[in-house]
Design a protein around this motif. Structure first.
Motif, PDB file in Angstrom:
ATOM      1  N   ILE A 217     -33.080  12.564  30.843  1.00 19.99           N
ATOM      2  CA  ILE A 217     -32.274  11.352  30.713  1.00 19.99           C
ATOM      3  C   ILE A 217     -32.723  10.350  31.772  1.00 19.99           C
ATOM      4  CG2 ILE A 217     -29.953  10.377  30.746  1.00 19.99           C
ATOM      5  CD1 ILE A 217     -30.571  12.265  28.396  1.00 19.99           C
ATOM      6  N   CYS A 218     -32.956   9.142  31.362  1.00 20.70           N
ATOM      7  CA  CYS A 218     -33.424   8.105  32.278  1.00 20.70           C
ATOM      8  C   CYS A 218     -32.363   7.843  33.354  1.00 20.70           C
ATOM      9  CB  CYS A 218     -33.711   6.823  31.510  1.00 20.70           C
ATOM     10  SG  CYS A 218     -34.217   5.438  32.576  1.00 20.70           S
ATOM     11  N   PRO A 219     -32.743   7.900  34.622  1.00 17.38           N
ATOM     12  CA  PRO A 219     -31.758   7.652  35.690  1.00 17.38           C
ATOM     13  C   PRO A 219     -31.351   6.197  35.816  1.00 17.38           C
ATOM     14  CG  PRO A 219     -33.958   7.925  36.627  1.00 17.38           C
ATOM     15  CD  PRO A 219     -34.078   8.222  35.147  1.00 17.38           C
ATOM     16  N   VAL A 220     -32.040   5.310  35.076  1.00 20.29           N
ATOM     17  CA  VAL A 220     -31.736   3.877  35.174  1.00 20.29           C
ATOM     18  C   VAL A 220     -30.722   3.459  34.114  1.00 20.29           C
ATOM     19  CG1 VAL A 220     -32.695   1.545  35.087  1.00 20.29           C
ATOM     20  CG2 VAL A 220     -34.007   3.401  36.158  1.00 20.29           C
ATOM     21  N   ASP A 221     -31.022   3.776  32.824  1.00 16.97           N
ATOM     22  CA  ASP A 221     -30.120   3.318  31.759  1.00 16.97           C
ATOM     23  C   ASP A 221     -29.550   4.462  30.922  1.00 16.97           C
ATOM     24  OD1 ASP A 221     -32.214   4.166  30.186  1.00 16.97           O
ATOM     25  OD2 ASP A 221     -32.978   2.150  29.815  1.00 16.97           O
ATOM     26  N   CYS A 222     -29.773   5.717  31.357  1.00 13.62           N
ATOM     27  CA  CYS A 222     -29.174   6.905  30.739  1.00 13.62           C
ATOM     28  C   CYS A 222     -29.587   7.118  29.284  1.00 13.62           C
ATOM     29  CB  CYS A 222     -27.651   6.845  30.826  1.00 13.62           C
ATOM     30  SG  CYS A 222     -27.040   6.847  32.524  1.00 13.62           S
ATOM     31  N   THR A 223     -30.734   6.618  28.874  1.00 20.52           N
ATOM     32  CA  THR A 223     -31.243   6.893  27.528  1.00 20.52           C
ATOM     33  C   THR A 223     -32.222   8.053  27.598  1.00 20.52           C
ATOM     34  OG1 THR A 223     -33.032   5.283  27.788  1.00 20.52           O
ATOM     35  CG2 THR A 223     -30.970   4.497  26.814  1.00 20.52           C
ATOM     36  N   LYS A 224     -32.479   8.634  26.414  1.00 20.83           N
ATOM     37  CA  LYS A 224     -33.382   9.779  26.361  1.00 20.83           C
ATOM     38  C   LYS A 224     -34.819   9.322  26.620  1.00 20.83           C
ATOM     39  CE  LYS A 224     -32.748  12.949  23.250  1.00 20.83           C
ATOM     40  NZ  LYS A 224     -32.740  13.691  21.966  1.00 20.83           N
ATOM     41  N   MET A 225     -35.534  10.087  27.481  1.00 17.63           N
ATOM     42  CA  MET A 225     -36.917   9.752  27.826  1.00 17.63           C
ATOM     43  C   MET A 225     -37.889  10.481  26.896  1.00 17.63           C
ATOM     44  SD  MET A 225     -36.667   9.834  31.997  1.00 17.63           S
ATOM     45  CE  MET A 225     -38.149   8.858  32.266  1.00 17.63           C
ATOM     46  N   TYR A 252     -49.416  18.247  35.418  1.00 21.69           N
ATOM     47  CA  TYR A 252     -48.412  17.178  35.505  1.00 21.69           C
ATOM     48  C   TYR A 252     -47.834  16.864  34.130  1.00 21.69           C
ATOM     49  CZ  TYR A 252     -49.918  16.158  40.284  1.00 21.69           C
ATOM     50  OH  TYR A 252     -50.186  16.232  41.622  1.00 21.69           O
ATOM     51  N   ASP A 253     -46.525  16.618  34.116  1.00 17.82           N
ATOM     52  CA  ASP A 253     -45.835  16.084  32.938  1.00 17.82           C
ATOM     53  C   ASP A 253     -45.347  14.683  33.284  1.00 17.82           C
ATOM     54  OD1 ASP A 253     -46.222  18.427  31.579  1.00 17.82           O
ATOM     55  OD2 ASP A 253     -44.198  19.205  31.907  1.00 17.82           O
ATOM     56  N   VAL A 254     -45.533  13.757  32.360  1.00 18.48           N
ATOM     57  CA  VAL A 254     -45.098  12.374  32.571  1.00 18.48           C
ATOM     58  C   VAL A 254     -44.056  12.023  31.514  1.00 18.48           C
ATOM     59  CG1 VAL A 254     -45.794   9.954  32.656  1.00 18.48           C
ATOM     60  CG2 VAL A 254     -47.325  11.725  33.559  1.00 18.48           C
ATOM     61  N   TRP A 255     -42.877  11.604  31.970  1.00 18.55           N
ATOM     62  CA  TRP A 255     -41.784  11.189  31.085  1.00 18.55           C
ATOM     63  C   TRP A 255     -41.548   9.678  31.268  1.00 18.55           C
ATOM     64  CZ3 TRP A 255     -39.072  14.665  27.926  1.00 18.55           C
ATOM     65  CH2 TRP A 255     -39.376  16.027  28.132  1.00 18.55           C
ATOM     66  N   THR A 256     -41.354   8.989  30.173  1.00 18.04           N
ATOM     67  CA  THR A 256     -41.148   7.537  30.247  1.00 18.04           C
ATOM     68  C   THR A 256     -39.945   7.129  29.414  1.00 18.04           C
ATOM     69  OG1 THR A 256     -42.193   5.376  29.883  1.00 18.04           O
ATOM     70  CG2 THR A 256     -42.728   7.110  28.325  1.00 18.04           C
ATOM     71  N   CYS A 257     -39.288   6.099  29.884  1.00 19.73           N
ATOM     72  CA  CYS A 257     -38.142   5.528  29.149  1.00 19.73           C
ATOM     73  C   CYS A 257     -38.645   4.344  28.328  1.00 19.73           C
ATOM     74  CB  CYS A 257     -37.059   5.074  30.123  1.00 19.73           C
ATOM     75  SG  CYS A 257     -35.649   4.276  29.312  1.00 19.73           S
ATOM     76  N   GLU A 258     -38.478   4.425  27.022  1.00 23.80           N
ATOM     77  CA  GLU A 258     -38.986   3.367  26.156  1.00 23.80           C
ATOM     78  C   GLU A 258     -38.170   2.082  26.267  1.00 23.80           C
ATOM     79  OE1 GLU A 258     -39.014   5.226  22.320  1.00 23.80           O
ATOM     80  OE2 GLU A 258     -41.074   5.962  22.601  1.00 23.80           O
ATOM     81  N   ARG A 259     -36.946   2.186  26.798  1.00 20.08           N
ATOM     82  CA  ARG A 259     -36.116   0.988  26.894  1.00 20.08           C
ATOM     83  C   ARG A 259     -36.443   0.207  28.165  1.00 20.08           C
ATOM     84  NH1 ARG A 259     -29.697   1.565  26.403  1.00 20.08           N
ATOM     85  NH2 ARG A 259     -30.336   2.009  24.243  1.00 20.08           N
ATOM     86  N   CYS A 260     -36.416   0.882  29.313  1.00 20.59           N
ATOM     87  CA  CYS A 260     -36.626   0.159  30.574  1.00 20.59           C
ATOM     88  C   CYS A 260     -37.984   0.443  31.211  1.00 20.59           C
ATOM     89  CB  CYS A 260     -35.528   0.488  31.573  1.00 20.59           C
ATOM     90  SG  CYS A 260     -35.598   2.189  32.207  1.00 20.59           S
ATOM     91  N   GLU A 261     -38.773   1.320  30.560  1.00 23.33           N
ATOM     92  CA  GLU A 261     -40.123   1.670  31.012  1.00 23.33           C
ATOM     93  C   GLU A 261     -40.140   2.403  32.357  1.00 23.33           C
ATOM     94  OE1 GLU A 261     -42.541  -1.816  30.955  1.00 23.33           O
ATOM     95  OE2 GLU A 261     -42.566  -1.947  28.767  1.00 23.33           O
ATOM     96  N   HIS A 262     -39.021   3.032  32.721  1.00 24.54           N
ATOM     97  CA  HIS A 262     -39.010   3.880  33.916  1.00 24.54           C
ATOM     98  C   HIS A 262     -39.875   5.120  33.673  1.00 24.54           C
ATOM     99  CE1 HIS A 262     -37.541   6.006  37.467  1.00 24.54           C
ATOM    100  NE2 HIS A 262     -37.377   7.062  36.679  1.00 24.54           N
ATOM    101  N   VAL A 263     -40.618   5.548  34.685  1.00 26.61           N
ATOM    102  CA  VAL A 263     -41.537   6.685  34.558  1.00 26.61           C
ATOM    103  C   VAL A 263     -41.172   7.772  35.575  1.00 26.61           C
ATOM    104  CG1 VAL A 263     -43.935   7.467  34.794  1.00 26.61           C
ATOM    105  CG2 VAL A 263     -43.438   5.266  33.704  1.00 26.61           C
ATOM    106  N   THR A 264     -41.130   9.008  35.111  1.00 24.22           N
ATOM    107  CA  THR A 264     -40.912  10.165  35.977  1.00 24.22           C
ATOM    108  C   THR A 264     -42.112  11.101  35.847  1.00 24.22           C
ATOM    109  OG1 THR A 264     -38.503  10.065  35.746  1.00 24.22           O
ATOM    110  CG2 THR A 264     -39.458  12.166  36.470  1.00 24.22           C
TER     111      THR A 264
END
Length: 352
Positions: A217-225, A252-264
């Motif tokens: 879950i995106c820590p910025v806007d709580c949407t699924k990454m 490495y695994d890279v997760w991204t939020c399609e709404r706010c483009e946050h990357v983990t």
């Protein structure tokens, strides 16, 4: 007259030249373990040595383990078989009348090994020694488990030539019954392990796969990454992280939020990687190469140099380590030289 003198000089010089180019072999420092390549930590070396001492004391069979960096260090450029036979005969391993000695030779940088047996065995032990190399030794060497490969190989060779595992030579009747019961229980346990280990391994792999793929879950806007595949995730990794993945020291695994483009970015270290962390860039991209400067003996410590290279930033440095003095416990084994045995080339070889 002058021509006669030149001819005489040539006749004298030829044998000297032949001697200068003759095959050389290392001098043994003891009868049991000559770890010139420094593959065995002191306590592991002592444990293996005790098995070989017991074999000589209880069964009067000489068996020595030899590790070297490379056969080229001794002027040999070719197959390991003639080198091992020459080493065996130069040292004179085994009883001179029975010719029942054994040499386990490992050439680390050549990535080859051989179990050479005395001529008293004929060709009977060629296939069994090959099986030991293929099933007990080289599979572990391929994983850089040199201690395990050597020790399991030593145990299996001793079993093959004596019919008993190390430590079983003087067993009483009750001890033999207990040993047989232990073997049966071990056999049952091995079968249970063989049946359950794959299930456990699959379960562990499934659990790890679930942990790595469960929704974030995106820590910025709580949407699924969304988890990126290996091709796209490299665009979000540093150069050092990409190098770690190439060397398989870290994944490495890279997760991204399609709404706010946050990357983990999540890192998973490999349990069995031979690469260490670099002192300069910090990535697990450093590999060390060991060179023996002075071999340890029973009377003095040795010295080795480790040359480190970072495959990411290119940093290079070296350090020296003291090699512990070899145990002098072999002095109680009765004798400081081999029995004068010989080999006619019997045994088997392998590579990894």
């Amino acid at each position: 007259m002058r021509q006669l003198i030149k001819t005489l000089i040539l006749i004298v010089a030829l044998p000297v030249a032949n001697l200068a180019t003759a095959q050389q072999y290392p001098d043994y420092t003891e009868l049991y373990v000559n770890d010139f390549a420094d593959l065995l930590p002191a306590e592991d070396e002592d444990r293996i040595r005790q098995k070989l001492i017991e074999l000589r004391e209880k069964r009067d069979i000489e068996f020595t383990v030899v590790t070297i960096r490379s056969m080229q260090d001794y002027g040999h450029d070719g197959e390991i078989e003639p080198f091992a036979t020459g080493l065996f005969n130069t040292w004179g391993v085994g009883d001179a009348s029975r010719n029942d000695g054994v040499v386990m030779l490992i050439a680390l940088e050549d990535r080859v090994m051989r179990i050479e047996v005395g001529s008293g065995y004929g060709t009977v032990k060629n296939v069994p020694m090959g099986n030991i190399i293929d099933t007990k030794i080289t599979p572990r060497f391929k994983k850089s488990d040199y201690v395990g490969g050597i020790e399991h190989g030593v145990d299996a060779v001793i079993k093959e030539i004596t019919g008993s595992w190390p430590g079983e030579y003087d067993a009483s009747a009750m001890q033999k019954i207990g040993g047989a019961l232990k073997k049966f229980l071990d056999w049952v346990g091995n079968w249970i392990y063989a049946l359950l280990a794959p299930v456990a391994a699959l379960g562990a792999k499934a659990a790890q796969r679930w942990r790595r793929n469960k929704p974030r879950i995106c820590p910025v806007d709580c949407t699924k990454m969304v988890k990126l595949d290996e091709v796209w995730d490299d665009q979000h990794l540093e150069k050092g992280e990409i190098t770690e993945e190439r060397l398989k020291s870290v994944d490495y695994d890279v997760w991204t939020c399609e709404r706010c483009e946050h990357v983990t970015v999540e890192a998973y270290k490999s349990w069995f990687s031979s690469y260490g962390a670099c002192r300069s860039c910090g990535y697990r991209t450093v590999q060390g190469d060991t060179t023996i400067i002075t071999a340890a003996t029973t009377s003095s410590t040795g010295l080795k140099r480790i040359d480190y290279t970072c495959h990411n930033c290119g940093d290079k440095w070296s350090g020296t380590r003291t090699i512990p003095r070899k145990s002098s416990s072999s002095s109680s084994s009765g004798g400081s030289s081999f029995g004068g045995g010989s080999s006619s080339g019997g045994g088997s070889s392998g590579s990894w």
